[in-house]
Write a protein that holds these residues in place. Sequence first.
Motif, PDB file in Angstrom:
ATOM      1  N   MET A 140      -5.681  11.182   6.762  1.00  0.00           N
ATOM      2  CA  MET A 140      -5.222   9.999   7.622  1.00  0.00           C
ATOM      3  C   MET A 140      -3.843   9.507   6.995  1.00  0.00           C
ATOM      4  SD  MET A 140      -6.830   6.288   8.048  1.00  0.00           S
ATOM      5  CE  MET A 140      -6.047   5.174   6.565  1.00  0.00           C
ATOM      6  N   ASP A 141      -2.841   9.399   7.924  1.00  0.00           N
ATOM      7  CA  ASP A 141      -1.645   9.335   7.602  1.00  0.00           C
ATOM      8  C   ASP A 141      -0.920   7.759   7.150  1.00  0.00           C
ATOM      9  OD1 ASP A 141      -0.427  11.835   7.430  1.00  0.00           O
ATOM     10  OD2 ASP A 141       0.226  12.065   9.369  1.00  0.00           O
ATOM     11  N   ASN A 142      -1.511   6.867   8.391  1.00  0.00           N
ATOM     12  CA  ASN A 142      -1.015   5.483   8.170  1.00  0.00           C
ATOM     13  C   ASN A 142      -2.138   4.838   9.107  1.00  0.00           C
ATOM     14  OD1 ASN A 142       0.520   4.589  10.675  1.00  0.00           O
ATOM     15  ND2 ASN A 142       1.666   6.580   9.882  1.00  0.00           N
ATOM     16  N   LEU A 186       1.517  -6.859  -3.205  1.00  0.00           N
ATOM     17  CA  LEU A 186       0.648  -6.441  -3.647  1.00  0.00           C
ATOM     18  C   LEU A 186       0.521  -5.002  -4.245  1.00  0.00           C
ATOM     19  CD1 LEU A 186      -2.673  -6.086  -3.142  1.00  0.00           C
ATOM     20  CD2 LEU A 186      -1.989  -5.056  -0.654  1.00  0.00           C
ATOM     21  N   GLY A 187       1.796  -4.254  -4.323  1.00  0.00           N
ATOM     22  CA  GLY A 187       1.968  -2.907  -4.891  1.00  0.00           C
ATOM     23  C   GLY A 187       2.499  -1.863  -4.229  1.00  0.00           C
ATOM     24  N   LEU A 188       2.819  -2.129  -2.794  1.00  0.00           N
ATOM     25  CA  LEU A 188       3.014  -1.006  -2.006  1.00  0.00           C
ATOM     26  C   LEU A 188       4.448  -0.949  -2.189  1.00  0.00           C
ATOM     27  CD1 LEU A 188       0.202  -1.815  -0.863  1.00  0.00           C
ATOM     28  CD2 LEU A 188       1.026  -0.672   1.398  1.00  0.00           C
ATOM     29  N   THR A 189       5.195   0.329  -1.951  1.00  0.00           N
ATOM     30  CA  THR A 189       6.631   0.313  -2.067  1.00  0.00           C
ATOM     31  C   THR A 189       7.142   0.713  -0.683  1.00  0.00           C
ATOM     32  OG1 THR A 189       6.309   1.376  -4.144  1.00  0.00           O
ATOM     33  CG2 THR A 189       8.337   1.972  -2.916  1.00  0.00           C
ATOM     34  N   LEU A 190       8.281   0.089  -0.446  1.00  0.00           N
ATOM     35  CA  LEU A 190       8.931   0.316   0.968  1.00  0.00           C
ATOM     36  C   LEU A 190       9.398   1.645   0.861  1.00  0.00           C
ATOM     37  CD1 LEU A 190       9.868  -0.522   3.783  1.00  0.00           C
ATOM     38  CD2 LEU A 190      11.847  -1.721   2.478  1.00  0.00           C
ATOM     39  N   GLU A 191       9.061   2.636   1.929  1.00  0.00           N
ATOM     40  CA  GLU A 191       9.423   3.974   1.874  1.00  0.00           C
ATOM     41  C   GLU A 191      10.577   4.199   2.667  1.00  0.00           C
ATOM     42  OE1 GLU A 191       6.917   7.940   1.667  1.00  0.00           O
ATOM     43  OE2 GLU A 191       6.548   6.815   3.507  1.00  0.00           O
ATOM     44  N   GLY A 192      10.621   3.422   3.778  1.00  0.00           N
ATOM     45  CA  GLY A 192      11.568   3.498   4.759  1.00  0.00           C
ATOM     46  C   GLY A 192      11.647   2.582   5.879  1.00  0.00           C
ATOM     47  N   ARG A 193      12.714   2.094   6.253  1.00  0.00           N
ATOM     48  CA  ARG A 193      12.753   1.127   7.627  1.00  0.00           C
ATOM     49  C   ARG A 193      13.507   1.580   8.607  1.00  0.00           C
ATOM     50  NH1 ARG A 193      13.128  -5.270   6.088  1.00  0.00           N
ATOM     51  NH2 ARG A 193      13.127  -6.260   8.583  1.00  0.00           N
ATOM     52  N   GLY A 194      13.418   1.282   9.932  1.00  0.00           N
ATOM     53  CA  GLY A 194      14.302   1.889  10.849  1.00  0.00           C
ATOM     54  C   GLY A 194      13.755   1.608  12.337  1.00  0.00           C
ATOM     55  N   VAL A 245       4.017   2.482   1.061  1.00  0.00           N
ATOM     56  CA  VAL A 245       3.532   3.747   0.571  1.00  0.00           C
ATOM     57  C   VAL A 245       2.482   3.077  -0.443  1.00  0.00           C
ATOM     58  CG1 VAL A 245       5.242   4.543  -0.647  1.00  0.00           C
ATOM     59  CG2 VAL A 245       3.084   6.017  -0.072  1.00  0.00           C
ATOM     60  N   THR A 246       1.355   3.413  -0.826  1.00  0.00           N
ATOM     61  CA  THR A 246       0.337   3.023  -1.780  1.00  0.00           C
ATOM     62  C   THR A 246       1.089   3.592  -3.227  1.00  0.00           C
ATOM     63  OG1 THR A 246      -1.055   4.728  -1.596  1.00  0.00           O
ATOM     64  CG2 THR A 246      -1.460   2.729  -0.763  1.00  0.00           C
ATOM     65  N   PRO A 247       0.606   3.166  -4.374  1.00  0.00           N
ATOM     66  CA  PRO A 247       1.347   3.740  -5.522  1.00  0.00           C
ATOM     67  C   PRO A 247       0.945   5.331  -5.740  1.00  0.00           C
ATOM     68  CG  PRO A 247       0.398   1.658  -6.210  1.00  0.00           C
ATOM     69  CD  PRO A 247      -0.153   1.814  -4.552  1.00  0.00           C
ATOM     70  N   ASP A 248      -0.299   5.535  -5.288  1.00  0.00           N
ATOM     71  CA  ASP A 248      -0.745   7.174  -5.495  1.00  0.00           C
ATOM     72  C   ASP A 248       0.261   8.133  -4.457  1.00  0.00           C
ATOM     73  OD1 ASP A 248      -1.991   6.530  -3.198  1.00  0.00           O
ATOM     74  OD2 ASP A 248      -4.058   6.737  -3.867  1.00  0.00           O
ATOM     75  N   GLY A 249       0.755   7.527  -3.522  1.00  0.00           N
ATOM     76  CA  GLY A 249       1.451   8.387  -2.605  1.00  0.00           C
ATOM     77  C   GLY A 249       0.587   8.758  -1.417  1.00  0.00           C
TER      78      GLY A 249
END
Length: 151
Positions: free
Chosen positions: A9-11, A29-37, A61-65
């Motif tokens: 499952m991608d997202n 919450l702990g997610l990281t911004l991977e990209g915006r566009g 993206v979640t901490p485990d990627g």
Amino acid sequence: MSKSRLLRMDNVGIVVESLDDAVAFFTELGLTLEGRGMVEGEWAGRVTGLGDQRVEIAMMVTPDGHCRLELCRYLAPAVVADHRAAPVNALGYLRAMFAVSDIDDVVTRLRAHGGELVGEVVQYENAYRLCYLRGPEGILIGLAEPLADGR
């Protein structure tokens, strides 16, 4: 029996009015911004069935990627429905559940970003402490703290 062709499952996607507020909430919450566009054009509308569209997205993206959350703000076409205040037993999208290490700390930090408990933090047997929380724009999430020590 045929072998599944599913890879992963991608997202999960959530439509929001304020991308900035949603990104801040999920960052806390702990997610990281991977990209915006921007995703726009007739090709994108052929995927969604919306025709020519313009959508600003932020991929978290979640901490485990392994898991991603796609936050979307539709600029065109206009949003046509609003399910943000739907109760937890409404048909359709319910919530995304996140495993956390300290549910009380996470709830406290998310409250500073507009988070509100739906009910209360409860314990399920000796396995989890759980709660539902609404974030900005009524986004519903679940939090689960695994209990290893059986408290």
